[in-house]
Every structure is written in C-alpha cells, then in structure tokens.
Scaffold this active site. Sequence first.
Site, short mmCIF file in Angstrom:
data_model
loop_
_atom_site.label_atom_id
_atom_site.label_comp_id
_atom_site.label_asym_id
_atom_site.label_seq_id
_atom_site.Cartn_x
_atom_site.Cartn_y
_atom_site.Cartn_z
N GLY A 155 8.90 -1.15 22.05
CA GLY A 155 9.01 -0.53 20.73
C GLY A 155 9.56 0.87 20.67
N ASP A 190 -1.82 2.76 16.97
CA ASP A 190 -2.51 1.97 15.95
C ASP A 190 -4.01 2.01 16.25
OD1 ASP A 190 -2.77 -0.04 13.87
OD2 ASP A 190 -2.72 -1.59 15.39
N LYS A 216 -1.21 5.66 12.93
CA LYS A 216 -2.06 5.14 11.85
C LYS A 216 -3.48 5.66 12.08
CE LYS A 216 0.17 0.57 11.52
NZ LYS A 216 -0.07 -0.84 11.86
N VAL A 224 4.35 -2.28 9.93
CA VAL A 224 5.72 -1.79 9.70
C VAL A 224 6.67 -2.31 10.79
CG1 VAL A 224 5.05 0.33 8.47
CG2 VAL A 224 5.19 0.35 10.96
N ASP A 245 8.98 -4.21 15.90
CA ASP A 245 9.37 -5.59 15.60
C ASP A 245 8.31 -6.37 14.83
OD1 ASP A 245 7.51 -5.68 17.86
OD2 ASP A 245 7.98 -7.83 17.87
N ARG A 301 13.88 -4.96 15.09
CA ARG A 301 13.93 -3.72 15.87
C ARG A 301 15.19 -2.91 15.56
NH1 ARG A 301 9.95 -4.05 19.79
NH2 ARG A 301 9.54 -6.10 20.68
P1 5GP Z 1 -2.54 -0.16 19.73
O1 5GP Z 1 -2.78 -0.46 21.18
O2 5GP Z 1 -2.56 1.32 19.41
O3 5GP Z 1 -3.42 -0.95 18.82
O4 5GP Z 1 -1.12 -0.71 19.37
C1 5GP Z 1 -0.01 -0.25 20.02
C2 5GP Z 1 1.12 -1.22 19.93
O5 5GP Z 1 0.93 -2.24 18.94
C3 5GP Z 1 2.34 -0.47 19.52
O6 5GP Z 1 2.99 0.07 20.66
C4 5GP Z 1 3.16 -1.54 18.83
O7 5GP Z 1 3.91 -2.25 19.78
C5 5GP Z 1 2.12 -2.46 18.22
N1 5GP Z 1 1.90 -2.11 16.80
C6 5GP Z 1 0.85 -1.48 16.24
N2 5GP Z 1 0.99 -1.35 14.91
C7 5GP Z 1 2.19 -1.90 14.61
C8 5GP Z 1 2.92 -2.06 13.39
O8 5GP Z 1 2.53 -1.66 12.29
N3 5GP Z 1 4.12 -2.67 13.50
C9 5GP Z 1 4.61 -3.13 14.69
N4 5GP Z 1 5.80 -3.71 14.64
N5 5GP Z 1 3.95 -3.00 15.84
C10 5GP Z 1 2.75 -2.38 15.81
#
Ligand code: 5GP
Length: 186
Positions: free
Chosen positions: A51, A112, A140, A162, A168, A174
């Site tokens: 990403g 996230d 977020k 998003v 993606d 992407r």
């Molecule tokens: P976390 O481990 O912080 O929950 O999530 C990290 C990964 O989840 C990010 O690097 C991304 O790849 C994916 N991700 C989290 N939120 C989103 C979002 O709103 N859209 C997309 N496309 N990917 C997300």
Amino acid sequence: MESSTRLLIQDKYFVPYLSEQQMRQRVQELGKQIATDYADKKPLLLCILNGSFIFAADLVRSMDTVCQVSFLKYSSYIKDKSSNQAKDLLGIQGLNENLKDRHLIVVEDIVDTGTTMDKLLKELDSHKPASIEIATCLFKPSALKFNISPKYVAFSIPNHFVIGYGLDYDNYGRHLSGIYICDEDE
Ligand code: 5GP
C-alpha cells in the site's frame, strides 16, 4: 483521466475524498519536514508494501537529504476488513541493512487498528536502532487499538474504508491519484 464522480470497484462504490493536488501538496510538506528533522542522520526508510508504494515514492522525492530506502511486506486486510493479524510476507530478516544504531522511519499507507505497526515496531526495537518513527499517509485515530503515535501523518481521517494513492480494495484501485472513500461508509 479519473472520474470525479462515483467509481464502481468490484462490488462497492467509492467517491472522491482527497484530491491528487491535496495529496501532492501535503506529502511534499511532510517530506520537507522529515528532511529537516533528519538532516545529517542518514535515516533508513522502511516502506511497507504494497500500500505505501506511491506515498513512499512521492515522500522520498520531496526529501532533500541523504537517506536509504528499503521495503517490507505485511498484509492484514482481507478485502475491506481488518483480519486483526499482520501476516509477515517479506520481513526484517530479508533486509540487507543492519538496523543497529540506525534512525529508522517506517513508511505506511495507513495506520488503522495499529496491528501491523505494533508487531513491526516490537520487532524493529529488538534490533536496537538509534530511533524509530512512523510516517503514514493516512491515520484513523478512532480505529486504533494499540498505543502507537505516528509522528508524521499526511492526513487523519475518520474510520471509513478508503482506496487510491496505493491503497486497494481487493487489489484494485491502487492506481488512483487521489483518495476515494467507500460510499456506503459515509
Ligand atoms: P492495521 O494493522 O493498522 O489495522 O492496518 C494496516 C493495514 O490495513 C494498512 O497497511 C492497509 O493495508 C490496510 N488498511 C487499513 N485501513 C484501510 C483502508 O481504509 N483502506 C485500505 N485500502 N486498506 C486499509
């Protein structure tokens, strides 16, 4: 040329949220800030695939400082839902660089829940770097489940799904130059 209206990606509709120009301007500001903060520190940027590829490319090109760039690959999302597990696909052990005493900047597309970052920061810390900071394109805060505070954030956004600018949905979207938000989430 991107449509300025609703986009259908697989089974979901997305609408424009942050424009290409907003992304360019803010990422350039962030790059300049990092370059100032890291002058003479020769930071190593660890960019998280897939990403962050567009954010990382724009960020490093706006950093007028000596730095190194390398890549790690983690995956935690299945379509538009967090699996709450960060799968290590291309980990630290695959890096050529020695992390000890280095100034590390982890470059992420989005923080996230913080699952991926929490796991990675612990792993990186065990290699005794001089410092670790996070540069993330999107953050977020209301979704965060770990004690993580990214120092460099291009945009804080609400807890909606998003795509675009490297992010993606089911590996589509992407290529979009701006950020699009899922219409159903609004
Ligand atoms: P976390 O481990 O912080 O929950 O999530 C990290 C990964 O989840 C990010 O690097 C991304 O790849 C994916 N991700 C989290 N939120 C989103 C979002 O709103 N859209 C997309 N496309 N990917 C997300």
